[in-house]
Motif scaffolding. Structure first.
Motif, PDB file in Angstrom:
ATOM      1  N   PRO A 132       0.811  -1.220   0.000  1.00 17.48           N
ATOM      2  CA  PRO A 132       0.000   0.000   0.000  1.00 17.48           C
ATOM      3  C   PRO A 132       0.851   1.281   0.000  1.00 17.48           C
ATOM      4  N   LEU A 133       2.052   1.212   0.587  1.00 20.10           N
ATOM      5  CA  LEU A 133       2.934   2.386   0.551  1.00 20.10           C
ATOM      6  C   LEU A 133       3.373   2.675  -0.874  1.00 20.10           C
ATOM      7  N   THR A 134       3.687   1.617  -1.615  1.00 20.18           N
ATOM      8  CA  THR A 134       4.075   1.764  -3.017  1.00 20.18           C
ATOM      9  C   THR A 134       2.913   2.323  -3.827  1.00 20.18           C
ATOM     10  N   GLU A 135       1.701   1.821  -3.571  1.00 21.34           N
ATOM     11  CA  GLU A 135       0.519   2.337  -4.273  1.00 21.34           C
ATOM     12  C   GLU A 135       0.306   3.809  -3.959  1.00 21.34           C
ATOM     13  N   LEU A 136       0.485   4.188  -2.691  1.00 19.19           N
ATOM     14  CA  LEU A 136       0.349   5.586  -2.300  1.00 19.19           C
ATOM     15  C   LEU A 136       1.385   6.448  -3.021  1.00 19.19           C
ATOM     16  N   PHE A 137       2.628   5.993  -3.022  1.00 16.51           N
ATOM     17  CA  PHE A 137       3.712   6.705  -3.699  1.00 16.51           C
ATOM     18  C   PHE A 137       3.394   6.860  -5.187  1.00 16.51           C
ATOM     19  N   ASP A 138       2.930   5.785  -5.823  1.00 15.12           N
ATOM     20  CA  ASP A 138       2.613   5.828  -7.250  1.00 15.12           C
ATOM     21  C   ASP A 138       1.451   6.777  -7.531  1.00 15.12           C
ATOM     22  N   ARG A 139       0.430   6.769  -6.666  1.00 19.65           N
ATOM     23  CA  ARG A 139      -0.708   7.674  -6.858  1.00 19.65           C
ATOM     24  C   ARG A 139      -0.276   9.129  -6.752  1.00 19.65           C
ATOM     25  N   ILE A 140       0.553   9.420  -5.765  1.00 17.77           N
ATOM     26  CA  ILE A 140       1.029  10.791  -5.576  1.00 17.77           C
ATOM     27  C   ILE A 140       1.832  11.238  -6.782  1.00 17.77           C
ATOM     28  N   THR A 141       2.761  10.419  -7.244  1.00 16.69           N
ATOM     29  CA  THR A 141       3.618  10.837  -8.361  1.00 16.69           C
ATOM     30  C   THR A 141       2.833  10.954  -9.668  1.00 16.69           C
ATOM     31  N   ARG A 142       1.780  10.168  -9.832  1.00 14.64           N
ATOM     32  CA  ARG A 142       0.948  10.292 -11.035  1.00 14.64           C
ATOM     33  C   ARG A 142       0.165  11.604 -11.037  1.00 14.64           C
ATOM     34  N   ARG A 143      -0.222  12.083  -9.862  1.00 12.80           N
ATOM     35  CA  ARG A 143      -1.071  13.274  -9.770  1.00 12.80           C
ATOM     36  C   ARG A 143      -0.304  14.582  -9.728  1.00 12.80           C
TER      37      ARG A 143
END
Length: 121
Positions: free
Chosen positions: A105-116
């Motif tokens: 979930p940390l990786t998913e959070l990181f990926d969501r932030i960088t995409r936005r």
């Protein structure tokens, strides 16, 4: 793949009270969400890395803080540590199954932030 598995399973049907100061799960959450814990877990998501490789991948972390963070994450059972008896010793770190589970979930959070985020100039 050595390392102390300090995380304890709750008794059948029992849950940890993470709001209680004596809760062992609270310590793990503190280590994962510390300033450097999240970056160590994200750095190890794809590959096992040696100490110096981790230090290079996480800009701004000192050797002392990396060592302290790794020690806590190994003790919590999130990261494994393997020492090769060479001169000097080569120490490799990787995520345990528990570490991969927590890090996802940390990786998913990181990926969501960088995409936005807006593209960098």
């Amino acid at each position: 793949m050595a390392g102390g598995m300090q995380h304890r399973q709750a008794e059948a049907g029992a849950r940890y009270d993470v709001f209680h100061t004596d809760c062992p799960a609270r310590d793990v959450v503190d280590h994962v969400t510390s300033r450097w814990g999240v970056w160590v877990l994200i750095s190890l998501r794809s590959n096992d890395l040696r100490f110096y490789e981790l230090r290079e991948s996480i800009q701004g972390i000192s050797e002392k803080m990396l060592a302290q963070t790794l020690r806590a994450l190994v003790q919590d059972g999130l990261v494994w540590r393997e020492v090769e008896p060479t001169t000097p010793p080569q120490v490799t770190y990787g995520l345990t199954e528990f570490g991969r589970d927590v890090g996802e979930p940390l990786t998913e959070l990181f990926d969501r932030i960088t995409r936005r985020l807006s593209p960098r100039p």
